[in-house]
Write a protein that holds these residues in place. Structure first.
Motif, PDB file in Angstrom:
ATOM      1  N   SER A   1       0.809  -1.225   0.000  1.00  0.00           N
ATOM      2  CA  SER A   1       0.000   0.000   0.000  1.00  0.00           C
ATOM      3  C   SER A   1       0.843   1.277   0.000  1.00  0.00           C
ATOM      4  O   SER A   1       1.811   1.390   0.751  1.00  0.00           O
TER       5      SER A   1
ATOM      6  N   GLU B   1      -8.514   3.250   3.844  1.00  0.00           N
ATOM      7  CA  GLU B   1      -9.380   2.072   3.908  1.00  0.00           C
ATOM      8  C   GLU B   1      -9.678   1.553   2.501  1.00  0.00           C
ATOM      9  O   GLU B   1      -9.693   0.335   2.263  1.00  0.00           O
TER      10      GLU B   1
ATOM     11  N   LYS C   1      -6.610  -0.283   1.224  1.00  0.00           N
ATOM     12  CA  LYS C   1      -6.490  -1.620   1.828  1.00  0.00           C
ATOM     13  C   LYS C   1      -7.499  -2.589   1.219  1.00  0.00           C
ATOM     14  O   LYS C   1      -7.175  -3.747   0.933  1.00  0.00           O
TER      15      LYS C   1
ATOM     16  N   LYS D   1      -6.924  -6.028  -1.036  1.00  0.00           N
ATOM     17  CA  LYS D   1      -7.590  -7.274  -0.653  1.00  0.00           C
ATOM     18  C   LYS D   1      -8.372  -7.846  -1.826  1.00  0.00           C
ATOM     19  O   LYS D   1      -8.289  -9.047  -2.129  1.00  0.00           O
TER      20      LYS D   1
ATOM     21  N   ASP E   1      -4.616  -9.495   3.093  1.00  0.00           N
ATOM     22  CA  ASP E   1      -4.795  -8.342   3.979  1.00  0.00           C
ATOM     23  C   ASP E   1      -3.444  -7.662   4.163  1.00  0.00           C
ATOM     24  O   ASP E   1      -2.561  -8.202   4.839  1.00  0.00           O
ATOM     25  N   ASP E   2      -3.311  -6.496   3.586  1.00  0.00           N
ATOM     26  CA  ASP E   2      -2.011  -5.830   3.593  1.00  0.00           C
ATOM     27  C   ASP E   2      -1.692  -5.245   4.960  1.00  0.00           C
ATOM     28  O   ASP E   2      -2.552  -4.667   5.630  1.00  0.00           O
ATOM     29  N   THR E   3      -0.419  -5.377   5.360  1.00  0.00           N
ATOM     30  CA  THR E   3       0.054  -4.808   6.625  1.00  0.00           C
ATOM     31  C   THR E   3       1.225  -3.846   6.418  1.00  0.00           C
ATOM     32  O   THR E   3       1.751  -3.310   7.384  1.00  0.00           O
TER      33      THR E   3
ATOM     34  N   LEU F   1       2.622  -0.312   4.818  1.00  0.00           N
ATOM     35  CA  LEU F   1       2.190   0.984   4.295  1.00  0.00           C
ATOM     36  C   LEU F   1       3.393   1.897   4.095  1.00  0.00           C
ATOM     37  O   LEU F   1       4.185   2.117   5.020  1.00  0.00           O
TER      38      LEU F   1
ATOM     39  N   TYR G   1      -2.633  -1.997   9.532  1.00  0.00           N
ATOM     40  CA  TYR G   1      -1.257  -1.874   9.047  1.00  0.00           C
ATOM     41  C   TYR G   1      -0.280  -2.045  10.205  1.00  0.00           C
ATOM     42  O   TYR G   1      -0.553  -1.641  11.337  1.00  0.00           O
TER      43      TYR G   1
END
Length: 256
Positions: free
Chosen positions: A146, A166, A169, A173, A179-181, A183, A203
């Motif tokens: 992201s 949001e 993210k 998805k 689920d991206d963590t 940033l 994140y």
């Protein structure tokens, strides 16, 4: 010892503002390959920062910001030539708009320098930004994460920060099925409130534009990166400096 995180944006026939030339990038990647460097994946780098993974002494983390289409046409073939990993932080709205336009009429790639690209982006996103088909092709060697939805540039309208993030993210998805963590802050700018919002959205690790060494210290809030320039000799010098916390601190003082 630390791990240096390299920050690229454009790869173009000629170097310029936040752009490395193809010849410079080729020389740098050849240097890494010839000298036995491990190019970390994003999950490996996260595990390293948490103290859960000990990479080889010669390790580096290669990152690109934004999702410019020149990454596919110029950087990716070189990464593939040397079998090197990289991570690209996507401005998801730009990739969405590029994909929409490209689906209507196949767009020719236009290699423009940054100032020109910014001017052309609202009208011709498909010529300038990656599309999801190209992202899929690059995923053999590249991780994608992201960089917000709109980068606050307003090319296609702006949203409040939380809604923008949001949407970024959710787009990751829906398009990439995870689920991206990770940033990366646009232009490296953030504050405590934005950091809190991002963490509430899930994140975990945050990338800046500040130079420095990255240690296995479990501090995920402030990943330092080195803006890349010049060729292989510059890279060799920079890796020597930023793989060592002590040397990097002395260098920072000398540079003022």
């Amino acid at each position: 010892m630390g791990v240096a995180v390299l920050m690229y944006h454009h790869i173009l026939p000629e170097s310029g503002f936040i752009a490395s030339s193809v010849s410079e990038f080729l020389a740098q990647m050849k240097f890494l390959a010839d000298n036995g460097y491990k190019t970390l994946t994003s999950s490996e780098f996260l595990a390293y920062k948490k103290g859960e993974f000990a990479p080889p002494k010669k390790s580096v983390f290669i990152t690109f910001d934004d999702g410019w289409r020149d990454n596919f046409y110029y950087a990716y073939p070189i990464l593939k030539q040397f079998n090197l990993n990289a991570t690209i932080f996507l401005v998801t709205q730009w990739i969405e708009k590029s994909s929409e336009q490209n689906a209507l009429k196949k767009a020719e790639f236009t290699p423009l320098h940054h100032a020109q690209a910014k001017q052309q982006a609202p009208q011709n996103p498909a010529s300038l930004f990656l599309n999801w088909d190209e992202v899929a092709k690059m995923s053999e060697l590249c991780n994608f994460h992201s960089h917000t939805h709109g980068h606050t540039d307003g090319y296609f309208g702006d949203l409040p920060f939380e809604a923008d993030l949001e949407l970024c993210k959710n787009t990751i998805k829906n398009r990439l099925d995870f689920d991206d963590t990770h940033l990366c802050w646009p232009r490296g700018k953030f504050d405590d409130e934005k950091l809190k919002i991002a963490k509430n959205l899930g994140y975990e690790i945050f990338y800046t534009t500040e130079r420095g060494a990255n240690l296995a210290d479990k501090n995920l809030d402030y990943i330092k990166r080195i803006a890349v320039k010049n060729g292989a000799f510059w890279l060799k010098k920079s890796l020597f400096i930023y793989q060592n916390e002590f040397i990097s601190k002395i260098y920072a003082k000398l540079k003022g």
